[in-house]
Design an enzyme around this catalytic site. Structure first.
Site, PDB file in Angstrom:
ATOM      1  N   HIS A  33       0.845  -1.203   0.000  1.00  0.00           N
ATOM      2  CA  HIS A  33       0.000   0.000   0.000  1.00  0.00           C
ATOM      3  C   HIS A  33       0.876   1.247   0.000  1.00  0.00           C
ATOM      4  O   HIS A  33       1.358   1.688   1.034  1.00  0.00           O
ATOM      5  CB  HIS A  33      -0.932   0.021   1.213  1.00  0.00           C
ATOM      6  CG  HIS A  33      -1.958   1.112   1.143  1.00  0.00           C
ATOM      7  ND1 HIS A  33      -3.219   0.920   0.642  1.00  0.00           N
ATOM      8  CD2 HIS A  33      -1.898   2.420   1.483  1.00  0.00           C
ATOM      9  CE1 HIS A  33      -3.901   2.058   0.688  1.00  0.00           C
ATOM     10  NE2 HIS A  33      -3.108   2.994   1.203  1.00  0.00           N
ATOM     11  N   HIS A  35       1.650   5.047  -2.666  1.00  0.00           N
ATOM     12  CA  HIS A  35       1.093   5.920  -3.703  1.00  0.00           C
ATOM     13  C   HIS A  35       2.202   6.681  -4.411  1.00  0.00           C
ATOM     14  O   HIS A  35       3.343   6.735  -3.931  1.00  0.00           O
ATOM     15  CB  HIS A  35       0.141   6.952  -3.082  1.00  0.00           C
ATOM     16  CG  HIS A  35      -0.865   6.415  -2.134  1.00  0.00           C
ATOM     17  ND1 HIS A  35      -2.043   5.841  -2.540  1.00  0.00           N
ATOM     18  CD2 HIS A  35      -0.875   6.369  -0.771  1.00  0.00           C
ATOM     19  CE1 HIS A  35      -2.753   5.468  -1.486  1.00  0.00           C
ATOM     20  NE2 HIS A  35      -2.053   5.770  -0.400  1.00  0.00           N
ATOM     21  N   THR A  79      -6.192   9.731  -4.623  1.00  0.00           N
ATOM     22  CA  THR A  79      -7.417  10.459  -4.943  1.00  0.00           C
ATOM     23  C   THR A  79      -7.130  11.808  -5.602  1.00  0.00           C
ATOM     24  O   THR A  79      -7.980  12.326  -6.329  1.00  0.00           O
ATOM     25  CB  THR A  79      -8.278  10.671  -3.686  1.00  0.00           C
ATOM     26  OG1 THR A  79      -7.513  11.358  -2.690  1.00  0.00           O
ATOM     27  CG2 THR A  79      -8.762   9.334  -3.140  1.00  0.00           C
ATOM     28  N   TYR A 159     -12.046   1.309   1.224  1.00  0.00           N
ATOM     29  CA  TYR A 159     -11.575   2.280   2.216  1.00  0.00           C
ATOM     30  C   TYR A 159     -12.796   2.875   2.900  1.00  0.00           C
ATOM     31  O   TYR A 159     -13.597   3.573   2.273  1.00  0.00           O
ATOM     32  CB  TYR A 159     -10.747   3.361   1.533  1.00  0.00           C
ATOM     33  CG  TYR A 159      -9.944   4.245   2.477  1.00  0.00           C
ATOM     34  CD1 TYR A 159      -9.642   3.836   3.774  1.00  0.00           C
ATOM     35  CD2 TYR A 159      -9.476   5.486   2.066  1.00  0.00           C
ATOM     36  CE1 TYR A 159      -8.896   4.632   4.629  1.00  0.00           C
ATOM     37  CE2 TYR A 159      -8.716   6.295   2.910  1.00  0.00           C
ATOM     38  CZ  TYR A 159      -8.442   5.856   4.187  1.00  0.00           C
ATOM     39  OH  TYR A 159      -7.700   6.645   5.041  1.00  0.00           O
ATOM     40  N   ASP A 258       1.990   3.173   3.136  1.00  0.00           N
ATOM     41  CA  ASP A 258       1.111   4.297   2.811  1.00  0.00           C
ATOM     42  C   ASP A 258       1.898   5.535   2.374  1.00  0.00           C
ATOM     43  O   ASP A 258       1.349   6.630   2.316  1.00  0.00           O
ATOM     44  CB  ASP A 258       0.184   4.656   3.980  1.00  0.00           C
ATOM     45  CG  ASP A 258      -0.962   5.582   3.563  1.00  0.00           C
ATOM     46  OD1 ASP A 258      -1.473   5.431   2.435  1.00  0.00           O
ATOM     47  OD2 ASP A 258      -1.324   6.471   4.351  1.00  0.00           O
ATOM     48  N   ASN A 263      -2.619  13.551   3.470  1.00  0.00           N
ATOM     49  CA  ASN A 263      -3.631  14.144   4.349  1.00  0.00           C
ATOM     50  C   ASN A 263      -3.395  13.938   5.841  1.00  0.00           C
ATOM     51  O   ASN A 263      -4.335  14.008   6.631  1.00  0.00           O
ATOM     52  CB  ASN A 263      -5.041  13.628   3.977  1.00  0.00           C
ATOM     53  CG  ASN A 263      -5.501  14.115   2.632  1.00  0.00           C
ATOM     54  OD1 ASN A 263      -5.649  15.312   2.419  1.00  0.00           O
ATOM     55  ND2 ASN A 263      -5.691  13.186   1.704  1.00  0.00           N
TER      56      ASN A 263
END
Length: 306
Positions: A33, A35, A79, A159, A258, A263
């Site tokens: 996981h 990004h 996102t 999620y 992650d 955020n």
């Protein structure tokens, strides 16, 4: 040339000098996981995004993995890029066969576009139910997407907040693919690990074809990164939850960093410390091997060795 958008006020950039972990990851370890963000000049962010992050491209991710001892990666669509998966698929392709991708797609995606994503290394789509990150998640559209990807052998990444599971679990159980849950379903760690909320989540996992990511203690913790008196490790309030999932579903758990930690508002975690968190929840070498190597290889590289 497009004008660069400034970062969201208060945005925390990724840790510039993460520590070298004391825990040595086993050969073939997978970050399941992570990004990539941009870089913005090359891969513009989506107009409908709810935040503008720092640049955090594929070269930075590769450098982090080299420092931590990670061999393979599963790159989850951020996102901030909406349904434009270009930055993610570029990062996956650049890694050769050592990366896989999780996409965001719209219901009207063509068969040709799905085949192109599959050829690029995408193996699933993410359904996001956090209202602060997406405007809506209409179940009819998501069902249509699920039906479209099932023949490809893909899975769905979910999620959501554990508090919302009662209204969502029937829908989740109706989906025609395996499910992967981000961050243990974001439990409220101020509640007992044996209490109704987390017990309901574990019952949902046991009743369905569900994999669980024991990820993001930095997002779930109330005590935070500072070690407490009598505790061996920071984020100690999250440890019992991760340990219980690993103990009960050891063949269906995954781990990831992650990175670059979108955020977060209170602190930016040291990624080396997140590796050192692993043996707190996967206590034995067998548990660690399944969590870090065997399980992600089975899900994302079936039939391949490390």
């Amino acid at each position: 040339m497009s004008v660069r958008s400034p970062k969201t006020p208060g945005w925390l950039d990724w840790h510039q000098e993460p520590s070298v972990p004391a825990f040595r990851l086993p050969a073939g370890a997978v970050d399941a996981h992570c990004h990539v963000f941009g870089p913005q000049d090359e891969f513009p962010f989506a107009a409908e995004r709810k935040y503008t992050p720092c640049d955090a491209g594929k070269s930075r991710l590769a450098a982090l993995h080299g420092r931590l001892g990670v061999s393979r990666a599963v790159i989850v669509q951020a996102t901030c890029h909406g349904a434009d998966n270009t930055a993610m698929t570029d990062a996956v392709r650049s890694a050769g066969d050592r990366a896989r991708g999780i996409a965001t797609v719209r219901p009207d995606i063509s068969d040709a576009e799905l085949r192109e994503l599959d050829a690029a290394g995408v193996r699933g789509v993410r359904f996001n139910f956090l209202r602060r990150l997406v405007n809506t998640s209409p179940k009819e559209d998501l069902t249509r997407i699920a039906d479209r990807i099932a023949p490809l052998g893909w899975h769905i990444v979910l999620y959501f907040e554990s508090a919302d599971l009662p209204e969502l679990e029937d829908f989740f159980g109706s989906l025609p693919t395996p499910l992967v849950v981000d961050h243990m379903g974001r439990p409220d760690v101020t509640l007992p690990v044996g209490g109704p909320q987390f017990t309901r989540f574990l019952r949902f996992v046991g009743a369905n074809d569900v994999w669980v990511k024991v990820t993001c203690p930095e997002r779930l913790s109330v005590t935070g990164p500072a070690a407490l008196d009598g505790e061996e490790h920071p984020y100690a309030d999250v440890v019992p939850f991760g340990r219980r999932v690993v103990r009960e579903f050891g063949d269906r758990v995954l781990w990831g960093t992650d990175w670059p930690h979108p955020n977060l508002t209170d602190h930016m975690p040291d990624d080396g410390l997140l590796v050192d968190y692993v043996p707190q929840v996967a206590v034995t070498s067998e548990e660690q091997r399944r969590l870090l190597v065997d399980n992600p290889m089975s899900l994302y590289w079936p039939g391949e060795g490390i």
